[in-house]
Scaffold this motif. Structure first.
Motif, PDB file in Angstrom:
ATOM      1  N   MET A  88      34.882  41.563  33.355  1.00  0.00           N
ATOM      2  CA  MET A  88      34.348  42.324  32.229  1.00  0.00           C
ATOM      3  C   MET A  88      33.778  43.676  32.626  1.00  0.00           C
ATOM      4  O   MET A  88      33.529  44.523  31.765  1.00  0.00           O
ATOM      5  CB  MET A  88      33.242  41.517  31.524  1.00  0.00           C
ATOM      6  N   MET A  89      33.572  43.918  33.911  1.00  0.00           N
ATOM      7  CA  MET A  89      32.839  45.107  34.325  1.00  0.00           C
ATOM      8  C   MET A  89      33.533  46.427  33.970  1.00  0.00           C
ATOM      9  O   MET A  89      32.865  47.375  33.545  1.00  0.00           O
ATOM     10  CB  MET A  89      32.529  45.040  35.825  1.00  0.00           C
ATOM     11  N   PRO A  90      34.849  46.564  34.108  1.00  0.00           N
ATOM     12  CA  PRO A  90      35.477  47.845  33.701  1.00  0.00           C
ATOM     13  C   PRO A  90      35.289  48.150  32.220  1.00  0.00           C
ATOM     14  O   PRO A  90      34.971  49.288  31.852  1.00  0.00           O
ATOM     15  CB  PRO A  90      36.955  47.631  34.057  1.00  0.00           C
ATOM     16  N   GLN A  91      35.487  47.152  31.362  1.00  0.00           N
ATOM     17  CA  GLN A  91      35.347  47.359  29.926  1.00  0.00           C
ATOM     18  C   GLN A  91      33.890  47.656  29.558  1.00  0.00           C
ATOM     19  O   GLN A  91      33.613  48.521  28.714  1.00  0.00           O
ATOM     20  CB  GLN A  91      35.836  46.120  29.172  1.00  0.00           C
ATOM     21  N   LEU A  92      32.959  46.954  30.196  1.00  0.00           N
ATOM     22  CA  LEU A  92      31.541  47.193  29.921  1.00  0.00           C
ATOM     23  C   LEU A  92      31.113  48.570  30.419  1.00  0.00           C
ATOM     24  O   LEU A  92      30.321  49.262  29.765  1.00  0.00           O
ATOM     25  CB  LEU A  92      30.694  46.106  30.575  1.00  0.00           C
ATOM     26  N   GLU A  93      31.637  48.981  31.550  1.00  0.00           N
ATOM     27  CA  GLU A  93      31.333  50.305  32.079  1.00  0.00           C
ATOM     28  C   GLU A  93      31.725  51.389  31.072  1.00  0.00           C
ATOM     29  O   GLU A  93      30.951  52.326  30.815  1.00  0.00           O
ATOM     30  CB  GLU A  93      32.073  50.511  33.402  1.00  0.00           C
ATOM     31  N   ALA A  94      32.895  51.246  30.474  1.00  0.00           N
ATOM     32  CA  ALA A  94      33.352  52.225  29.484  1.00  0.00           C
ATOM     33  C   ALA A  94      32.460  52.216  28.241  1.00  0.00           C
ATOM     34  O   ALA A  94      32.125  53.268  27.692  1.00  0.00           O
ATOM     35  CB  ALA A  94      34.808  51.933  29.104  1.00  0.00           C
ATOM     36  N   LYS A  95      32.050  51.035  27.800  1.00  0.00           N
ATOM     37  CA  LYS A  95      31.181  50.925  26.626  1.00  0.00           C
ATOM     38  C   LYS A  95      29.827  51.586  26.887  1.00  0.00           C
ATOM     39  O   LYS A  95      29.323  52.371  26.065  1.00  0.00           O
ATOM     40  CB  LYS A  95      30.985  49.449  26.256  1.00  0.00           C
ATOM     41  N   LEU A  96      29.230  51.290  28.022  1.00  0.00           N
ATOM     42  CA  LEU A  96      27.924  51.862  28.357  1.00  0.00           C
ATOM     43  C   LEU A  96      28.013  53.377  28.548  1.00  0.00           C
ATOM     44  O   LEU A  96      27.096  54.117  28.182  1.00  0.00           O
ATOM     45  CB  LEU A  96      27.360  51.201  29.610  1.00  0.00           C
ATOM     46  N   ASP A  97      29.109  53.816  29.119  1.00  0.00           N
ATOM     47  CA  ASP A  97      29.299  55.254  29.331  1.00  0.00           C
ATOM     48  C   ASP A  97      29.340  56.006  28.000  1.00  0.00           C
ATOM     49  O   ASP A  97      28.862  57.140  27.892  1.00  0.00           O
ATOM     50  CB  ASP A  97      30.588  55.487  30.124  1.00  0.00           C
ATOM     51  N   ARG A  98      29.896  55.365  26.984  1.00  0.00           N
ATOM     52  CA  ARG A  98      29.964  55.983  25.661  1.00  0.00           C
ATOM     53  C   ARG A  98      28.611  55.969  24.952  1.00  0.00           C
ATOM     54  O   ARG A  98      28.272  56.909  24.232  1.00  0.00           O
ATOM     55  CB  ARG A  98      30.981  55.230  24.774  1.00  0.00           C
ATOM     56  N   GLU A  99      27.831  54.916  25.144  1.00  0.00           N
ATOM     57  CA  GLU A  99      26.675  54.689  24.290  1.00  0.00           C
ATOM     58  C   GLU A  99      25.326  55.107  24.887  1.00  0.00           C
ATOM     59  O   GLU A  99      24.419  55.465  24.131  1.00  0.00           O
ATOM     60  CB  GLU A  99      26.615  53.212  23.895  1.00  0.00           C
ATOM     61  N   LEU A 100      25.179  55.061  26.191  1.00  0.00           N
ATOM     62  CA  LEU A 100      23.861  55.295  26.773  1.00  0.00           C
ATOM     63  C   LEU A 100      23.533  56.781  26.858  1.00  0.00           C
ATOM     64  O   LEU A 100      24.415  57.633  26.953  1.00  0.00           O
ATOM     65  CB  LEU A 100      23.768  54.652  28.154  1.00  0.00           C
ATOM     66  N   SER A 101      22.239  57.077  26.862  1.00  0.00           N
ATOM     67  CA  SER A 101      21.781  58.461  26.947  1.00  0.00           C
ATOM     68  C   SER A 101      21.614  58.873  28.407  1.00  0.00           C
ATOM     69  O   SER A 101      21.728  58.043  29.327  1.00  0.00           O
ATOM     70  CB  SER A 101      20.448  58.618  26.212  1.00  0.00           C
ATOM     71  N   VAL A 102      21.283  60.135  28.635  1.00  0.00           N
ATOM     72  CA  VAL A 102      21.152  60.657  30.001  1.00  0.00           C
ATOM     73  C   VAL A 102      19.965  60.050  30.730  1.00  0.00           C
ATOM     74  O   VAL A 102      19.931  60.043  31.968  1.00  0.00           O
ATOM     75  CB  VAL A 102      21.022  62.198  29.983  1.00  0.00           C
ATOM     76  N   LYS A 103      18.996  59.522  30.001  1.00  0.00           N
ATOM     77  CA  LYS A 103      17.806  58.965  30.653  1.00  0.00           C
ATOM     78  C   LYS A 103      17.930  57.464  30.945  1.00  0.00           C
ATOM     79  O   LYS A 103      17.036  56.875  31.528  1.00  0.00           O
ATOM     80  CB  LYS A 103      16.569  59.201  29.782  1.00  0.00           C
ATOM     81  N   SER A 104      19.033  56.858  30.542  1.00  0.00           N
ATOM     82  CA  SER A 104      19.196  55.408  30.689  1.00  0.00           C
ATOM     83  C   SER A 104      19.553  55.011  32.114  1.00  0.00           C
ATOM     84  O   SER A 104      20.234  55.750  32.840  1.00  0.00           O
ATOM     85  CB  SER A 104      20.274  54.892  29.734  1.00  0.00           C
ATOM     86  N   CYS A 105      19.094  53.822  32.481  1.00  0.00           N
ATOM     87  CA  CYS A 105      19.465  53.194  33.756  1.00  0.00           C
ATOM     88  C   CYS A 105      20.105  51.842  33.480  1.00  0.00           C
ATOM     89  O   CYS A 105      19.774  51.177  32.494  1.00  0.00           O
ATOM     90  CB  CYS A 105      18.235  52.996  34.642  1.00  0.00           C
ATOM     91  N   VAL A 106      21.008  51.458  34.362  1.00  0.00           N
ATOM     92  CA  VAL A 106      21.683  50.174  34.233  1.00  0.00           C
ATOM     93  C   VAL A 106      21.536  49.405  35.542  1.00  0.00           C
ATOM     94  O   VAL A 106      21.764  49.968  36.624  1.00  0.00           O
ATOM     95  CB  VAL A 106      23.182  50.360  33.910  1.00  0.00           C
ATOM     96  N   VAL A 107      21.157  48.136  35.421  1.00  0.00           N
ATOM     97  CA  VAL A 107      21.094  47.258  36.587  1.00  0.00           C
ATOM     98  C   VAL A 107      22.180  46.202  36.444  1.00  0.00           C
ATOM     99  O   VAL A 107      22.190  45.440  35.465  1.00  0.00           O
ATOM    100  CB  VAL A 107      19.718  46.583  36.724  1.00  0.00           C
ATOM    101  N   ALA A 108      23.093  46.174  37.389  1.00  0.00           N
ATOM    102  CA  ALA A 108      24.157  45.169  37.404  1.00  0.00           C
ATOM    103  C   ALA A 108      23.824  44.104  38.447  1.00  0.00           C
ATOM    104  O   ALA A 108      23.452  44.433  39.576  1.00  0.00           O
ATOM    105  CB  ALA A 108      25.504  45.813  37.725  1.00  0.00           C
TER     106      ALA A 108
END
Length: 220
Positions: free
Chosen positions: A172-192
């Motif tokens: 799921m990681m490639p598809q989720l990466e694309a979703k987060l890239d579209r939706e998150l702001s410049v100040k967001s952090c992601v922990v995988a």
């Protein structure tokens, strides 16, 4: 060997079956099953009711845990270890604001976030886990800062979260990466956790083995 008078045995050639019929009266001369008395009928009905009710209850309880395996991308319920929880918040040290745990399970990441001052929210597809997490948050007095909702990850809008935590699977990681890239702001952090994203470069890596977590700033 001739048939016994007035009796149609279940077995044409078996003398033992005929003797059994005579001894038990299981087969009558009219080839009908013996009649049950009221107590026997009540016991039989109760037995089938219990068996049927148990089957339905088992299906209702276990269904939400089994159905993820039938989805195209399976995200099973695997509770985070204590080390994984600690590593998540080590990676997020100095961060604040809102936090969402994708696939929040029993809620342990959300609780830990709320206890550290985050406005923590969990999204989870399994209704029993959502209910369990909500009840435990209320019991611990965290229901204002630790909230949960039954939602599909792919239908969820993540753009208003400052911090995103995901215990994903590799598929799921490639598809989720694309979703987060579209939706998150410049100040967001992601922990995988458990699996890194395929294209993003982590800004920090905490832990080792199955307890490893990767910290990303997608917009940098």
């Amino acid at each position: 060997m001739s048939n016994l008078p007035g009796l149609t045995p279940p077995c044409r050639f078996c003398r033992d079956c005929q003797i059994l019929n005579l001894d038990t009266g299981f087969w009558t001369a009219t080839n009908q099953a013996p009649k049950l008395n009221q107590r026997q009928r009540a016991t039989l009905i109760l037995t089938f009711t219990v068996i049927g009710g148990s089957a339905v209850a088992l299906t209702v309880l276990c269904g939400p845990f089994v159905t993820p395996a039938l989805r195209k991308v399976c995200l099973p319920y695997v509770p985070a270890t204590t080390a994984q929880v600690e590593n998540v918040f080590t990676a997020l040290k100095g961060r604040s604001g809102s936090l969402v745990d994708i696939g929040s399970g029993d809620g342990r990441i959300v609780y830990a976030g709320a206890q550290r001052g985050f406005r923590a929210h969990g999204i989870e597809l399994n209704p029993w886990l959502v209910l369990f997490a909500q009840l435990r948050a209320r019991r611990w007095g965290l229901n204002r800062s630790a909230t949960f909702a039954r939602q599909d990850l792919w239908q969820s809008d993540l753009r208003h979260f400052d911090n995103v935590v995901i215990f994903g699977v590799q598929e799921m990681m490639p598809q989720l990466e694309a979703k987060l890239d579209r939706e998150l702001s410049v100040k967001s952090c992601v922990v995988a956790c458990r699996f890194p994203f395929p294209n993003w470069k982590p800004i920090n890596v905490v832990g080792e083995g199955i307890d490893t977590v990767w910290l990303y700033r997608p917009k940098t």
